[in-house]
Design an enzyme around this catalytic site. Structure first.
Site, PDB file in Angstrom:
ATOM      1  N   CYS A   1      14.248   4.159  -5.911  1.00  0.00           N
ATOM      2  CA  CYS A   1      12.819   3.999  -5.649  1.00  0.00           C
ATOM      3  C   CYS A   1      12.491   4.779  -4.376  1.00  0.00           C
ATOM      4  O   CYS A   1      13.072   5.833  -4.130  1.00  0.00           O
ATOM      5  CB  CYS A   1      12.447   2.523  -5.533  1.00  0.00           C
ATOM      6  SG  CYS A   1      13.269   1.649  -4.176  1.00  0.00           S
TER       7      CYS A   1
ATOM      8  N   CYS B   1       0.824  -1.208   0.000  1.00  0.00           N
ATOM      9  CA  CYS B   1       0.000   0.000   0.000  1.00  0.00           C
ATOM     10  C   CYS B   1       0.857   1.257   0.000  1.00  0.00           C
ATOM     11  O   CYS B   1       0.466   2.283  -0.555  1.00  0.00           O
ATOM     12  CB  CYS B   1      -0.934   0.000   1.212  1.00  0.00           C
ATOM     13  SG  CYS B   1      -2.223  -1.257   1.122  1.00  0.00           S
TER      14      CYS B   1
END
Length: 392
Positions: A350, A197
């Site tokens: 990232c 999530c």
């Protein structure tokens, strides 16, 4: 299938408890006996986050006598979009302490037991043994398999839920009466294949939808009413506003609860789930740089090709100047490799370093041997280089 009540009734309800739970008491299926069972029940909620928040609040309101909370994290501002048990004044506070305060504000008759620790193979059996039922609000595969295996080995039922973006799932796993989580998912997905999530996002209110289903199942199990989701997987699509069910059968060849189990004790779940693959770990050795090194290369006008391997929504929130967005999935499919320059040093990043390490392994195997990644990702960049930017 109908199942017998999980717990025996408490001796009595006080006058104050009768007033508080009167709307339960007048439901014939619950009644005085059912409410006494709830009072006598001991339920452990693993996590006080997105699913744990509504679960804890409604378990408390329902009158579950003892609520355990396993939580080691602190409240972050990004939690407040969905983790409704916490508030603005709780930012920076222990999630466990914040959740306990909210539970007691909802129902002072509840005994709250706080386990401020990370659940692992060394403590999970001791903690689970204290409770009748487990409610799993975790968001990573390693902990899900840990919860499942410990519950099966101890003979405990548990209510499972999962959420991602607009989709949710829920079920009840109880090996004594049906399948376990491994019957549904025998193997964890490859490392980095399924975004969390925090990587892909989740509609905040979805937590309430799935969390309330989990509490409904918990109440049914504790009181012995209705037909729990044992052997059934409920799937919820919030965009289409559709619920559907899939039958889940007990696997006779399940390595844990099957006829000839080969997993007879807890294992190394990080290794089993490949939290970061062996290839990614190997690729990162000697090919990891810090945000300060990246900033120095940029200041020195080094000829680099900086690639952000996150998702577009993450890139819109915050990005490193000069970074080109190419999501990790395009590297895994091979589509992104043809866009990689042969005459520049490739630098990938990232959010925190896990996804970029996976991409780094792909690049190295494709011949880009001098490619590197930013080990701490954009979190490290913001903390060290641009602290005025948001961290999600």
């Amino acid at each position: 299938m109908s199942l017998p009540p999980l717990v025996e009734p408490a001796a009595e309800l006080t006058v104050d408890e009768v007033r508080r739970y009167s709307r339960h008491l007048i439901i014939p299926d619950v009644g005085m006996a059912g409410q006494k069972r709830l009072k006598n029940a001991k339920v452990l909620c693993v996590g006080a986050g997105g699913l744990g928040s509504p679960a804890l609040m409604y378990l408390a309101a329902a009158g579950v006598g003892t609520l355990g909370i396993v939580e080691f994290d602190t409240v972050d501002e990004s939690n407040l979009q969905r983790q409704i048990i916490h508030g603005q004044s709780d930012i920076g506070r222990s999630k466990g302490e914040s959740a306990r305060a909210s539970v007691l504000e909802i129902n002072p008759f509840v005994n709250v037991v706080l386990h401020e620790t990370r659940l692992d193979v060394d403590n999970v059996k001791e903690i689970f043994a204290q409770y009748d039922l487990i409610v799993d609000g975790t968001d990573n595969f390693a902990t899900r398999y840990l919860v499942n295996d410990a519950a099966v080995l101890l003979g405990k039922p548990y209510v499972w839920g999962s959420i991602y973006r607009f989709d949710g799932q829920a079920s009840v796993f109880w090996a004594e009466h049906g399948p376990c989580y491994r019957c549904l998912y025998p193997e964890a997905p490859p490392a980095g294949m399924v975004p969390s999530c925090s990587e892909g996002g989740v509609l905040g209110v979805l937590c309430a939808s799935i969390g309330s289903v989990q509490v409904t199942e918990a109440i049914k199990l504790l009181t012995g009413i209705g037909e729990p989701l044992v052997g059934r997987l409920m799937i919820y699509d919030a965009l289409e506003m559709q619920y559907r069910q899939v039958k889940v059968r007990k696997d006779p060849d399940c390595v844990l609860c099957g006829e000839n189990p080969t997993v007879t004790d807890l294992i190394d779940y990080d290794a089993f789930c490949g939290v970061v693959s062996d290839e990614a770990q190997a690729a990162a050795i000697g090919s990891t740089i810090t945000p300060k090194q990246l900033k120095q290369w940029q200041d020195d006008k080094e000829d680099i090709f900086l690639v952000d391997v996150r998702e577009p929504g993450e890139y819109e929130i915050v990005s490193i100047p000069g970074a080109v967005l190419i999501p990790k999935g395009e590297f895994l499919m091979g589509d992104a490799l043809e866009r990689m320059p042969q005459d520049k040093k490739i630098v990938v990043h990232c959010k925190s370093g896990a996804r970029s390490a996976e991409v780094l392994a792909v690049l190295h195997s494709a011949g880009f041997a001098d490619a590197v990644h930013v080990g701490s990702g954009i979190i490290g960049w913001v903390n060290q280089i641009e602290p005025h930017k948001p961290v999600y």
